[in-house]
Design an enzyme around this catalytic site. Sequence first.
Site, mmCIF file in Angstrom:
data_model
loop_
_atom_site.group_PDB
_atom_site.id
_atom_site.type_symbol
_atom_site.label_atom_id
_atom_site.label_comp_id
_atom_site.label_asym_id
_atom_site.label_seq_id
_atom_site.Cartn_x
_atom_site.Cartn_y
_atom_site.Cartn_z
ATOM 1 N N SER A 74 11.240 -3.073 7.723
ATOM 2 C CA SER A 74 11.032 -1.592 6.524
ATOM 3 C C SER A 74 9.992 -2.010 5.977
ATOM 4 O O SER A 74 8.924 -2.243 6.210
ATOM 5 C CB SER A 74 12.524 -1.635 5.859
ATOM 6 O OG SER A 74 12.481 -0.666 4.855
ATOM 7 N N TYR B 118 7.644 8.716 5.124
ATOM 8 C CA TYR B 118 7.483 7.493 5.307
ATOM 9 C C TYR B 118 8.811 6.767 4.912
ATOM 10 O O TYR B 118 9.590 5.835 5.396
ATOM 11 C CB TYR B 118 6.358 6.654 5.031
ATOM 12 C CG TYR B 118 6.182 5.309 5.341
ATOM 13 C CD1 TYR B 118 6.375 4.841 6.793
ATOM 14 C CD2 TYR B 118 6.262 4.385 4.409
ATOM 15 C CE1 TYR B 118 5.997 3.393 6.839
ATOM 16 C CE2 TYR B 118 6.113 2.930 4.566
ATOM 17 C CZ TYR B 118 5.833 2.479 5.895
ATOM 18 O OH TYR B 118 5.902 1.216 6.315
ATOM 19 N N LYS C 164 11.920 4.580 6.428
ATOM 20 C CA LYS C 164 12.281 3.088 6.105
ATOM 21 C C LYS C 164 13.607 3.038 5.429
ATOM 22 O O LYS C 164 14.310 1.808 5.577
ATOM 23 C CB LYS C 164 10.868 2.621 5.359
ATOM 24 C CG LYS C 164 9.692 2.662 6.284
ATOM 25 C CD LYS C 164 9.933 1.731 7.572
ATOM 26 C CE LYS C 164 8.401 1.460 8.097
ATOM 27 N NZ LYS C 164 8.787 0.613 9.268
HETATM 28 N N1 LIG Z 1 0.807 -2.851 6.608
HETATM 29 C C1 LIG Z 1 1.448 -2.700 5.735
HETATM 30 O O1 LIG Z 1 1.002 -2.557 4.449
HETATM 31 C C2 LIG Z 1 3.119 -2.615 5.838
HETATM 32 C C3 LIG Z 1 3.627 -2.334 6.902
HETATM 33 N N2 LIG Z 1 4.799 -2.298 7.177
HETATM 34 C C4 LIG Z 1 5.523 -2.128 8.390
HETATM 35 O O2 LIG Z 1 5.159 -3.143 9.114
HETATM 36 C C5 LIG Z 1 5.178 -2.671 10.601
HETATM 37 C C6 LIG Z 1 3.784 -3.281 11.169
HETATM 38 O O3 LIG Z 1 2.942 -2.618 10.443
HETATM 39 P P1 LIG Z 1 1.311 -3.148 10.832
HETATM 40 O O4 LIG Z 1 1.351 -4.630 11.357
HETATM 41 O O5 LIG Z 1 0.668 -2.726 9.615
HETATM 42 O O6 LIG Z 1 0.918 -2.010 11.992
HETATM 43 P P2 LIG Z 1 -0.126 -2.021 12.824
HETATM 44 O O7 LIG Z 1 -0.759 -0.622 12.883
HETATM 45 O O8 LIG Z 1 -1.210 -2.949 12.736
HETATM 46 O O9 LIG Z 1 0.475 -2.196 14.225
HETATM 47 C C7 LIG Z 1 1.402 -1.674 14.588
HETATM 48 C C8 LIG Z 1 2.091 -2.079 16.021
HETATM 49 O O10 LIG Z 1 3.080 -1.127 16.504
HETATM 50 C C9 LIG Z 1 2.697 -0.616 17.744
HETATM 51 N N3 LIG Z 1 3.049 0.485 17.731
HETATM 52 C C10 LIG Z 1 2.707 1.775 17.263
HETATM 53 N N4 LIG Z 1 3.354 2.955 17.689
HETATM 54 C C11 LIG Z 1 3.941 2.494 18.805
HETATM 55 C C12 LIG Z 1 4.802 3.362 19.707
HETATM 56 N N5 LIG Z 1 4.770 4.751 19.789
HETATM 57 N N6 LIG Z 1 5.326 2.496 20.672
HETATM 58 C C13 LIG Z 1 4.992 1.138 20.811
HETATM 59 N N7 LIG Z 1 4.326 0.531 20.006
HETATM 60 C C14 LIG Z 1 3.947 1.323 18.947
HETATM 61 C C15 LIG Z 1 1.146 -0.841 17.852
HETATM 62 O O11 LIG Z 1 0.650 -0.896 19.166
HETATM 63 P P3 LIG Z 1 0.171 0.192 19.960
HETATM 64 O O12 LIG Z 1 -0.664 1.351 18.887
HETATM 65 O O13 LIG Z 1 -1.030 -0.318 20.962
HETATM 66 O O14 LIG Z 1 1.354 0.906 20.524
HETATM 67 C C16 LIG Z 1 1.010 -2.299 17.110
HETATM 68 O O15 LIG Z 1 1.512 -3.276 17.818
HETATM 69 C C17 LIG Z 1 5.380 -1.019 10.529
HETATM 70 O O16 LIG Z 1 6.772 -1.020 10.568
HETATM 71 C C18 LIG Z 1 4.850 -0.985 9.064
HETATM 72 O O17 LIG Z 1 5.585 0.346 8.720
HETATM 73 C C19 LIG Z 1 5.578 -2.448 6.050
HETATM 74 C C20 LIG Z 1 5.092 -2.689 4.771
HETATM 75 C C21 LIG Z 1 3.708 -2.735 4.742
HETATM 76 C C1 LIG Z 2 7.055 6.060 -9.912
HETATM 77 C C2 LIG Z 2 7.619 4.914 -9.320
HETATM 78 C C3 LIG Z 2 6.952 3.465 -9.385
HETATM 79 C C4 LIG Z 2 7.610 2.400 -8.812
HETATM 80 C C5 LIG Z 2 6.874 1.098 -8.563
HETATM 81 C C6 LIG Z 2 7.399 0.428 -7.715
HETATM 82 C C7 LIG Z 2 6.315 -0.493 -7.186
HETATM 83 C C8 LIG Z 2 6.373 -1.292 -5.996
HETATM 84 C C9 LIG Z 2 4.890 -1.381 -5.170
HETATM 85 C C10 LIG Z 2 5.197 -1.492 -3.878
HETATM 86 C C11 LIG Z 2 4.403 -1.335 -2.940
HETATM 87 C C12 LIG Z 2 4.890 -1.159 -1.392
HETATM 88 C C13 LIG Z 2 4.333 -0.274 -0.479
HETATM 89 C C14 LIG Z 2 4.448 -0.354 1.008
HETATM 90 C C15 LIG Z 2 3.312 -0.138 1.696
HETATM 91 C C16 LIG Z 2 3.602 0.099 3.188
HETATM 92 O O1 LIG Z 2 4.629 0.377 3.783
HETATM 93 C C17 LIG Z 2 2.481 0.533 4.096
HETATM 94 N N1 LIG Z 2 2.915 0.751 5.460
HETATM 95 C C18 LIG Z 2 1.558 1.217 3.619
HETATM 96 O O2 LIG Z 2 0.308 0.481 3.184
#
Ligand SMILES: NC(=O)C1=CN([C@@H]2O[C@H](COP(=O)(O)OP(=O)(O)OC[C@H]3O[C@@H](n4cnc5c(N)ncnc54)[C@H](OP(=O)(O)O)[C@@H]3O)[C@@H](O)[C@H]2O)C=CC1
Ligand SMILES: CCCCCCCCCCCCCCCC(=O)[C@@H](N)CO
Length: 296
Positions: free
Chosen positions: A144, A158, A162
């Site tokens: 998530s 998004y 999640k």
């Molecule tokens: N980075 C962040 O700040 C945060 C990320 N997350 C969550 O963590 C997870 C990973 O994020 P992150 O590492 O940043 O993402 P990246 O974009 O770096 O990597 C995403 C991965 O998912 C694969 N992917 C994307 N779309 C598909 C698809 N349709 N089918 C199969 N594979 C797919 C990509 O490979 P390919 O494109 O080759 O398919 C890649 O391996 C996500 O679920 C994201 O929502 C949560 C909190 C914060």
């Molecule tokens: C008005 C409301 C105020 C609430 C404050 C809460 C503070 C928490 C901050 C946490 C940030 C987490 C983002 C996740 C990013 C993510 O999932 C990525 N895919 C994108 O970068």
Amino acid sequence: RPINIPIKNRHVFITGGSMGIGLAIAKQAASEGARISLLARSVDRLQKAKESICQAYEVEVSIFSADVRDYDAVERAIKEAGPIDVLVVNHGVYYMEEFETQGLDVMKTMVDVNLMGSFNVIKAALPLMKDRKDKGPASIALMSSMAGQAGIYGFAAYSATKFGLRGLAEALQQELLVNNIHLSIIFPPVTETSARERMPEITKIILESSPGMKAEEVGKITIQSIKSGSFSIPCRLDGRAVAIATAGLSPQTSFLMASIEVVFAGLFRFVALLLQWRGYEIIEKYNYSHKKQQVE
Ligand SMILES: NC(=O)C1=CN([C@@H]2O[C@H](COP(=O)(O)OP(=O)(O)OC[C@H]3O[C@@H](n4cnc5c(N)ncnc54)[C@H](OP(=O)(O)O)[C@@H]3O)[C@@H](O)[C@H]2O)C=CC1
Ligand SMILES: CCCCCCCCCCCCCCCC(=O)[C@@H](N)CO
């Protein structure tokens, strides 16, 4: 009840494992002696990921190219990979924009990949997971986000996907108790990955107080917490606080954490309200200085 899920010599299957957080999880699992399978779309990136894991660790790594939106392709890959002990449903896409301007096509992509894609992966994997050789405790971990614990400006669609994963995890855990399969859900803050981060100004200001994490740290915590059978997996102290504030009706395998949740529930609600206060203040100030219409 407390639970232990071994990783060593077991089969860990990671979607979105070719880069970012997924690859970091794969490397951590490999360092602990697991057999690794990675699923993503780009063969090129999968190949590079495999090489980088095999360079560092002596483990078996298999790669599968499939789009999680294509159930048949996912099922083929999982059947070929064989019985899974730990399934990490990590793939995901994110586009931050105000709901009003974000295209429905973009929203649909997030729902299709993040939610339906997760359904596809779990549905295809379940029969094989139940069939695992050792019948030892198994795990399904869902990726998530902190935006899946609290709604944040610019994350509307998004966040919905999640938050959805949490409902899935809570309900599915009740069904899979009988199979000794344990659900986990991970809530990382902003994490430094290759992915581009275009977001509204207000979102940037709100996120300023929450520094970025390294993918490697998230990977370590994820594997460590999967092993200890944690249901909710926050990634840092602030995430832990949000997890306590939003514990709700989620299961808890640690007596210590359960006690903390009960005793400090009121205090953490208070802190949550302060966070909201600060967030709303940021939004009101921004709207005022940009002469946006504001309802009193
Ligand atoms: N980075 C962040 O700040 C945060 C990320 N997350 C969550 O963590 C997870 C990973 O994020 P992150 O590492 O940043 O993402 P990246 O974009 O770096 O990597 C995403 C991965 O998912 C694969 N992917 C994307 N779309 C598909 C698809 N349709 N089918 C199969 N594979 C797919 C990509 O490979 P390919 O494109 O080759 O398919 C890649 O391996 C996500 O679920 C994201 O929502 C949560 C909190 C914060
Ligand atoms: C008005 C409301 C105020 C609430 C404050 C809460 C503070 C928490 C901050 C946490 C940030 C987490 C983002 C996740 C990013 C993510 O999932 C990525 N895919 C994108 O970068």
